[in-house]
Scaffold this active site. Structure first.
Site, PDB file in Angstrom:
ATOM      1  N   HIS A  40       0.739  -1.383  -0.006  1.00 47.47           N
ATOM      2  CA  HIS A  40      -0.133  -0.045  -0.027  1.00 47.47           C
ATOM      3  C   HIS A  40       0.857   1.150   0.064  1.00 47.47           C
ATOM      4  O   HIS A  40       0.332   2.290   0.245  1.00 47.47           O
ATOM      5  CB  HIS A  40      -0.759   0.119   1.252  1.00 47.47           C
ATOM      6  CG  HIS A  40      -1.875  -1.087   1.044  1.00 47.47           C
ATOM      7  ND1 HIS A  40      -2.691  -1.102   0.052  1.00 47.47           N
ATOM      8  CD2 HIS A  40      -2.255  -2.012   1.968  1.00 47.47           C
ATOM      9  CE1 HIS A  40      -3.800  -2.132   0.387  1.00 47.47           C
ATOM     10  NE2 HIS A  40      -3.383  -2.700   1.495  1.00 47.47           N
ATOM     11  N   HIS A  61       7.961  -7.864   3.156  1.00 45.09           N
ATOM     12  CA  HIS A  61       6.658  -7.559   3.180  1.00 45.09           C
ATOM     13  C   HIS A  61       5.903  -8.622   2.450  1.00 45.09           C
ATOM     14  O   HIS A  61       5.620  -8.378   1.135  1.00 45.09           O
ATOM     15  CB  HIS A  61       6.229  -6.044   2.899  1.00 45.09           C
ATOM     16  CG  HIS A  61       4.916  -5.691   3.181  1.00 45.09           C
ATOM     17  ND1 HIS A  61       4.471  -5.160   4.530  1.00 45.09           N
ATOM     18  CD2 HIS A  61       3.894  -5.573   2.441  1.00 45.09           C
ATOM     19  CE1 HIS A  61       3.281  -4.818   4.471  1.00 45.09           C
ATOM     20  NE2 HIS A  61       2.732  -5.166   3.323  1.00 45.09           N
TER      21      HIS A  61
END
Ligand code: FE2
Length: 257
Positions: free
Chosen positions: A68, A149
């Site tokens: 994001h 991530h």
């Protein structure tokens, strides 16, 4: 060298728990350097300049991101000036810096942010190709700390096994659920997922009722971050100042009362 890593900061409650607890944590662990994942800090998706400044003012030294990273488009305009922000090194956009060096206690710490591929294929370049470029950089570095991530536990472990002779630690982020597999192998630290700093009674930070409506009833929903009291999840890593090897690793989880 003592490093604190704070898991994905989710929304306002996540920011508040950092504001309220970080200074005590830094004192308790004698932290020399604090890294936080801020990819969910702005209403659950992305980060803004204002929130970046806020987190730095709370005592965070460096902010990593994730899938994001650019959800709040305004951050793209500020990338050249935010020198403590690390964007995914293998995001297809190639925006921002994927790794940065920090001078800490006469040592150099390189912090890297890298995306896993599983369920993130659409915007992720090969992590290994992009990571290898970091090690080809001529700059001498004492510690390499990677925020990996990624969604899948196995992918995170493969990444660690492949790089553990080169990096000081691989810290998994993204699932928001802390795993109990922290370990040190040959002086390199690892955890599959460090967990989140965000609403504890929630579905990975999101409003529970909204998730039920979406998953069970198939309703179209917006993204609402839970307002419930926050948990703080993190990781403490201690590295020997002579050998630079990881000698201590401890999960941190502070639940709301
Ligand atoms: Fe994520």
């Amino acid at each position: 060298m003592k490093i604190l890593f704070l898991g994905d900061i989710v929304g306002k409650k996540g920011r508040e728990v950092i504001r309220d607890l970080l200074s005590n944590l830094k004192e308790k662990y004698h932290a020399d350097f604090v890294i936080a994942n801020g990819e969910n800090a702005a209403h659950g998706k992305g980060i803004t300049k204002k929130i970046y400044d806020q987190l730095i003012s709370y005592g965070v030294d460096c902010i990593t991101l994730g899938n994001h990273a650019f959800s709040k488009k305004e951050i793209i305009n500020y990338l050249p000036e935010l020198d403590k922000l690390i964007c995914p090194i293998n995001h297809t956009s190639k925006l921002g810096k994927g790794y940065r060096y920090f001078k800490v206690k006469n040592k150099t710490v390189c912090v890297i942010n890298c995306l896993g591929t599983f369920m993130q294929e659409d915007y992720t370049l090969n992590p290994y190709v992009e990571m290898d470029k970091v090690f080809k950089a001529k700059r001498k570095c004492d510690y390499y700390i990677v925020d990996f991530h990624a969604e899948a536990t196995a992918e995170k472990r493969v990444f660690f096994e492949y790089y553990r002779h080169k990096v000081s630690a691989v810290i998994g982020t993204h699932t928001h659920v802390q795993t109990a597999d922290e370990q040190i192998i040959d002086g390199s630290g690892f955890i599959s997922d460090v967990g989140m700093c965000g609403p504890f009674d929630s579905i990975i930070g999101r409003d529970k009722e909204e998730c039920i409506k979406k998953m069970v009833k198939g309703e179209h929903t917006k993204y609402t971050v839970s307002e419930n009291p926050p948990v703080l999840c993190g990781l403490y890593l201690n590295f020997d100042d002579k050998t630079n090897k990881c000698i201590e690793i401890e999960r941190i989880q502070i639940k709301p009362e």
